[in-house]
Write a protein that holds these residues in place. Structure first.
Motif, mmCIF file in Angstrom:
data_model
loop_
_atom_site.group_PDB
_atom_site.id
_atom_site.type_symbol
_atom_site.label_atom_id
_atom_site.label_comp_id
_atom_site.label_asym_id
_atom_site.label_seq_id
_atom_site.Cartn_x
_atom_site.Cartn_y
_atom_site.Cartn_z
ATOM 1 N N GLN A 44 0.825 -1.211 0.000
ATOM 2 C CA GLN A 44 0.000 0.000 0.000
ATOM 3 C C GLN A 44 0.860 1.263 0.000
ATOM 4 N N ILE A 45 1.976 1.211 0.695
ATOM 5 C CA ILE A 45 2.899 2.360 0.719
ATOM 6 C C ILE A 45 3.417 2.648 -0.691
ATOM 7 N N ARG A 46 3.804 1.596 -1.414
ATOM 8 C CA ARG A 46 4.332 1.769 -2.768
ATOM 9 C C ARG A 46 3.289 2.378 -3.710
ATOM 10 N N GLU A 47 2.033 2.001 -3.511
ATOM 11 C CA GLU A 47 0.985 2.486 -4.409
ATOM 12 C C GLU A 47 0.470 3.874 -4.039
ATOM 13 N N PHE A 48 0.258 4.129 -2.733
ATOM 14 C CA PHE A 48 -0.446 5.340 -2.327
ATOM 15 C C PHE A 48 0.465 6.436 -1.761
ATOM 16 N N HIS A 49 1.704 6.120 -1.439
ATOM 17 C CA HIS A 49 2.698 7.107 -0.997
ATOM 18 C C HIS A 49 2.212 7.987 0.165
ATOM 19 N N PRO A 50 1.796 7.393 1.269
ATOM 20 C CA PRO A 50 1.390 8.203 2.423
ATOM 21 C C PRO A 50 2.605 8.867 3.062
ATOM 22 N N GLU A 51 2.361 9.930 3.804
ATOM 23 C CA GLU A 51 3.471 10.595 4.490
ATOM 24 C C GLU A 51 3.728 10.012 5.875
ATOM 25 N N LEU A 52 2.733 9.286 6.409
ATOM 26 C CA LEU A 52 2.855 8.718 7.750
ATOM 27 C C LEU A 52 2.176 7.358 7.777
ATOM 28 N N VAL A 53 2.836 6.365 8.391
ATOM 29 C CA VAL A 53 2.207 5.060 8.602
ATOM 30 C C VAL A 53 2.436 4.621 10.046
ATOM 31 N N CYS A 54 1.472 3.893 10.578
ATOM 32 C CA CYS A 54 1.604 3.344 11.925
ATOM 33 C C CYS A 54 1.440 1.840 11.874
ATOM 34 N N VAL A 55 2.360 1.148 12.509
ATOM 35 C CA VAL A 55 2.220 -0.288 12.757
ATOM 36 C C VAL A 55 2.098 -0.429 14.260
ATOM 37 N N TYR A 56 0.927 -0.829 14.726
ATOM 38 C CA TYR A 56 0.660 -0.848 16.161
ATOM 39 C C TYR A 56 1.659 -1.726 16.914
ATOM 40 N N ASP A 57 2.001 -2.858 16.337
ATOM 41 C CA ASP A 57 2.983 -3.773 16.919
ATOM 42 C C ASP A 57 4.385 -3.173 16.757
ATOM 43 N N GLU A 58 5.054 -2.884 17.871
ATOM 44 C CA GLU A 58 6.336 -2.177 17.816
ATOM 45 C C GLU A 58 7.426 -2.979 17.100
ATOM 46 N N LYS A 59 7.447 -4.300 17.296
ATOM 47 C CA LYS A 59 8.453 -5.133 16.629
ATOM 48 C C LYS A 59 8.257 -5.111 15.122
ATOM 49 N N LYS A 60 6.997 -5.189 14.694
ATOM 50 C CA LYS A 60 6.709 -5.150 13.262
ATOM 51 C C LYS A 60 7.013 -3.766 12.681
ATOM 52 N N ALA A 61 6.784 -2.719 13.475
ATOM 53 C CA ALA A 61 7.111 -1.368 13.018
ATOM 54 C C ALA A 61 8.614 -1.238 12.776
ATOM 55 N N PRO A 75 7.566 6.878 3.908
ATOM 56 C CA PRO A 75 6.872 7.641 4.953
ATOM 57 C C PRO A 75 7.557 7.500 6.304
ATOM 58 N N GLU A 76 7.190 8.366 7.219
ATOM 59 C CA GLU A 76 7.605 8.201 8.605
ATOM 60 C C GLU A 76 6.830 7.015 9.181
ATOM 61 N N VAL A 77 7.511 6.172 9.944
ATOM 62 C CA VAL A 77 6.878 4.988 10.532
ATOM 63 C C VAL A 77 6.794 5.168 12.045
ATOM 64 N N VAL A 78 5.591 5.053 12.586
ATOM 65 C CA VAL A 78 5.376 5.173 14.028
ATOM 66 C C VAL A 78 4.657 3.917 14.521
ATOM 67 N N SER A 79 4.477 3.806 15.842
ATOM 68 C CA SER A 79 3.879 2.581 16.377
ATOM 69 C C SER A 79 3.046 2.872 17.620
ATOM 70 N N GLY A 80 2.347 1.827 18.081
ATOM 71 C CA GLY A 80 1.579 1.905 19.324
ATOM 72 C C GLY A 80 0.387 2.838 19.247
ATOM 73 N N MET A 81 -0.222 3.064 20.409
ATOM 74 C CA MET A 81 -1.372 3.954 20.474
ATOM 75 C C MET A 81 -0.994 5.381 20.100
ATOM 76 N N GLU A 82 0.188 5.800 20.505
ATOM 77 C CA GLU A 82 0.647 7.144 20.151
ATOM 78 C C GLU A 82 0.709 7.310 18.635
ATOM 79 N N GLY A 83 1.144 6.258 17.957
ATOM 80 C CA GLY A 83 1.212 6.295 16.497
ATOM 81 C C GLY A 83 -0.165 6.367 15.859
ATOM 82 N N LEU A 84 -1.112 5.588 16.390
ATOM 83 C CA LEU A 84 -2.493 5.631 15.885
ATOM 84 C C LEU A 84 -3.078 7.030 16.041
ATOM 85 N N ILE A 85 -2.821 7.632 17.183
ATOM 86 C CA ILE A 85 -3.337 8.972 17.445
ATOM 87 C C ILE A 85 -2.710 9.990 16.497
#
Length: 387
Positions: A44-61, A75-85
């Protein structure tokens, strides 16, 4: 150009949302969030080129960051609830699609509302457990909350242009699931494989089991109560097996408005994304009234599908009881899918938790989450389950 943040982009609703956005060059995806499916997210990143992505699971992020390291336009990669927010409150975003599963959706939804974002809501638990907090915020911040559920979108469409005082009752339709017509004895021995065979819809495992128990319809009753400001006892569940009528509204003069269509989530998703403006869909599936010879209705069996009865009672009680109902159900469904309990144990476990719970009216947000923890722990202890 409209800009979207999609929470739960690799799930059923998320992927269908992207299918619609893909077809419109005036729609831009600026943020994506997933639980842990980084393989699909990377595509999805390759197709849609978002500026921010969150992977809730920190290890996977962390793993995703390593995969993207050195690539251009990442994109910038963030994680956890803080990342979702962060994804939910991103400045470069107009509408947040909340399609994550469970109460994990509450805090990001609140953050999005506070940031002035419109909400396309495909997360039942947010309103079921915190509707008394969410709906006043929607009004206070002047944002739009559009339901993505097929049934709630149908009700929304039926109420467009109508006076709220003219509502007599909401008629919430249900397919009846794979066990419609079963007796109490027949339903005792059904398996997870049986329950996952929904006759009309293709969905994730958890919601498919909820449809089989009709707990999903109970959650929808509670959600409709908050969305449309209609008392629970004026929301009637009607079984319509073909899923052609998605829901109806009966008015005080006796008139009934219904929204019909093929069983496709693309229609309610599109209606929410475009904020009530209709567009041609990537897949144009339409009803054929030359072959539709009849539409059948029946009354749900509240004894066989006791989860529906319990959910309606939880909705009438309000306060912390809907949270107990929802959290207990989530634990029990996970246990059923893992082969640790039987199908009828789901409703029985919910009822045990509801009876044991010390109820609180109009809970603050932290109390809602404390109640969730209590209900989950109660079920784990009652059935000897591990976290």
């Amino acid at each position: 150009m409209k800009r979207f943040s999609i929470l739960g982009s690799t799930g059923s609703i998320g992927t269908q949302t992207l299918e619609i956005l893909r077809a419109d060059p005036e729609m831009k995806v600026t943020a994506l969030a997933v639980l842990k499916n980084i393989d699909k997210l990377e595509e999805q990143i390759r197709e849609f080129h978002p500026e921010l992505v969150c992977v809730y699971d920190e290890k996977k992020a962390k793993e995703l960051k390593e995969r993207l390291n050195g690539q251009a336009d990442v994109p910038e990669v963030v994680s956890g609830m803080e990342g979702l927010i962060r994804c939910a409150s991103l400045k470069n975003c107009d509408t947040v699609v909340v399609s994550v599963v469970g109460m994990i959706g509450i805090r990001p939804t609140i953050a999005a509302i506070r940031a002035g974002k419109h909400i396309a809501l495909a997360n039942k638990e947010t309103l079921v457990t915190a509707g008394h907090i969410i709906m006043p915020m929607v009004k206070a911040y002047g944002v739009k909350l559009m339901p993505v559920d097929s049934e709630h979108s149908a009700i929304y469409q039926c109420l467009t242009g109508e006076d709220h005082d003219g509502i007599d009752k909401i008629l919430l339709t249900a397919s009846g699931g794979p066990f419609r017509g079963y007796t109490k004895d027949q339903i005792k021995n059904v398996t997870a494989a049986d329950a996952l065979k929904h006759p009309n819809w293709s969905m994730g495992a958890k919601i498919t089991i909820d449809c089989a128990t009709m707990v999903n319809k109970a959650l929808e009753v509670m959600e409709a109560h908050w969305l449309f400001d209609v008392p629970v006892d004026r929301i009637q569940v009607v079984v319509q097996p073909k899923s052609i009528i998605h829901s109806m509204v009966q008015f005080v003069d006796g008139a009934v408005k219904a929204q019909l269509g093929v069983p496709s989530m693309l229609i309610p998703i599109e209606y929410a994304l475009y904020e009530e403006k209709r567009h041609r869909l990537p897949r144009e599936e339409k009803l054929d009234f030359t072959t539709l010879t009849s539409i059948e209705f029946c009354v749900p069996d509240m004894e066989v599908f006791r989860g529906l009865y319990l959910g309606i009672e939880a909705g009438k009680k309000g306060g912390t009881m809907p949270t107990v109902f929802n959290a207990a159900n989530e634990e029990l469904v996970a246990a059923f899918l893992a082969g640790k309990i039987g199908f009828t144990d789901i409703a029985e476990g919910i009822e045990k938790a509801m009876h044991a719970h010390v109820w609180t009216d109009a809970p603050e947000l932290e109390t809602v989450f404390e109640t969730e923890d209590w209900a989950r722990n109660f079920i784990r202890e009652e059935y000897g389950l591990t976290c």
